[in-house]
Design an enzyme around this catalytic site. Structure first.
Site, PDB file in Angstrom:
ATOM      1  N   PRO A  53       0.911  -1.109   0.045  1.00  0.00           N
ATOM      2  CA  PRO A  53      -0.125  -0.071   0.238  1.00  0.00           C
ATOM      3  C   PRO A  53       0.950   1.311   0.073  1.00  0.00           C
ATOM      4  O   PRO A  53       1.701   1.402   0.711  1.00  0.00           O
ATOM      5  CB  PRO A  53      -0.726  -0.020   1.365  1.00  0.00           C
ATOM      6  CG  PRO A  53      -0.210  -1.414   1.934  1.00  0.00           C
ATOM      7  CD  PRO A  53       1.087  -1.604   1.300  1.00  0.00           C
ATOM      8  N   GLU A  54       0.471   2.131  -0.936  1.00  0.00           N
ATOM      9  CA  GLU A  54       1.119   3.697  -0.904  1.00  0.00           C
ATOM     10  C   GLU A  54      -0.507   4.305  -0.470  1.00  0.00           C
ATOM     11  O   GLU A  54      -1.644   3.652  -0.246  1.00  0.00           O
ATOM     12  CB  GLU A  54       1.553   3.850  -1.952  1.00  0.00           C
ATOM     13  CG  GLU A  54       2.831   3.512  -2.299  1.00  0.00           C
ATOM     14  CD  GLU A  54       3.687   4.325  -3.166  1.00  0.00           C
ATOM     15  OE1 GLU A  54       3.532   5.502  -3.037  1.00  0.00           O
ATOM     16  OE2 GLU A  54       4.481   3.708  -3.866  1.00  0.00           O
TER      17      GLU A  54
END
Length: 269
Positions: A2-3
């Site tokens: 995840p960003e």
DNA sequence: ATGACAACCTGTGGGC
DNA sequence: TGCCCACAGGTTGTCA
């Protein structure tokens, strides 16, 4: 995994399923995350109702009437809503079982993520975070001011959470390409005009990725299980050696701070 | 204060 | 086919 866009996608995906619901129980199968998961989580949360879901940097803040669960997905974490009786897979470390027979399930092979319990909105990990990249306060003038005197390479500068939150490796690469700036340039030697271009690029790439439900790499899926569609639009990340989409020059890969950087040596100066 | 780097952990893919 | 190494979306802590 995840960003910021993936965290935001998760936030929006799970919110409708948990706000207004109460916690039946919390099952912690593996408490050894980035920080130990509080042993008393079940006792603290059982019976509490969820009031809201929000995001600060890459932290998800699940607010209940008794306190806030602060979740970070680390490198490989994900949160999914599913029937509570779904057999857990390997690395399904935590279930927050809801009063409607479903659960919020946390999966994280590398265990770089975290679960904290907050009595208030305050926490040391949130204390020194920079502005949100999509907020008004994140501007070219701001970055220019913060960068004076800094010799750190520009890419590492914009990935520093004390400067601005939520700009991870994928989108740092993309934004620097979009702005036409070389990632290794010293942060303190970039003009205010170029910082304006960079800030515009960061806001655009993050905004676009959020609109498309995040970047699907390997098995990322949003809170509702739908995949993200941003991967097909990546300009440089993961395209080392392939032709630049603007000038056809072969994209080059370098390493900065232990992370891979991909750039176009022709378009980025 | 700044910047360089190791650390946390598992899974996967490439090269041999 | 199998083994070993390098690397993967993040962040914190330590040290010079």
């Amino acid at each position: 995994m995840p960003e910021l866009p993936e965290v935001e996608t998760t936030c929006r995906g799970i919110a409708p399923h948990i706000v207004g619901r109460s916690v039946r129980e919390v099952i912690v199968r593996e408490p050894r995350l980035r920080w130990p998961v509080p042993r008393k989580l079940n006792q603290l949360m059982s019976g509490a109702q969820f009031l809201s879901v929000s995001r600060r940097a890459k932290y998800l803040l699940l607010e209940t009437e008794r306190g806030i669960v602060m979740v970070h997905l680390g490198m490989s974490g994900s949160l999914r809503i599913m029937p509570a009786d779904t057999p857990p897979l390997f690395h399904d470390h935590i279930d927050v079982v809801l009063d409607d027979g479903r659960c919020l399930r946390y999966h994280d092979p590398r265990r770089f993520g975290s679960f904290h319990w907050l009595e208030t909105q305050q926490h040391p990990l949130l204390d020194h975070l920079g502005p949100e990249p999509l907020s008004e306060t994140f501007s070219g003038a701001y970055l220019y001011g913060r960068s004076r005197g800094r010799r750190i390479p520009l890419k590492q500068f914009i990935m520093d959470g004390k400067v601005v939150v939520g700009v991870g490796n994928i989108y740092a690469n993309e934004a620097l390409f979009m702005a036409g700036i070389h990632p290794a340039r010293a942060a303190g030697r970039v003009s205010e005009m170029r910082y304006e271009l960079l800030v515009t690029a960061i806001k655009q790439v993050l905004g676009d990725a959020i609109e498309q439900g995040g970047t699907t790499l390997r098995d990322f899926v949003g809170g509702d299980g739908s995949p993200g569609y941003f991967a097909q639009q990546l300009r440089v990340y993961g395209r080392s050696g392939q032709p630049c989409r603007q000038c056809r020059t072969a994209l080059k890969e370098i390493r900065q701070g232990g992370r891979s950087t991909v750039l176009c040596p022709q378009c980025q100066r």
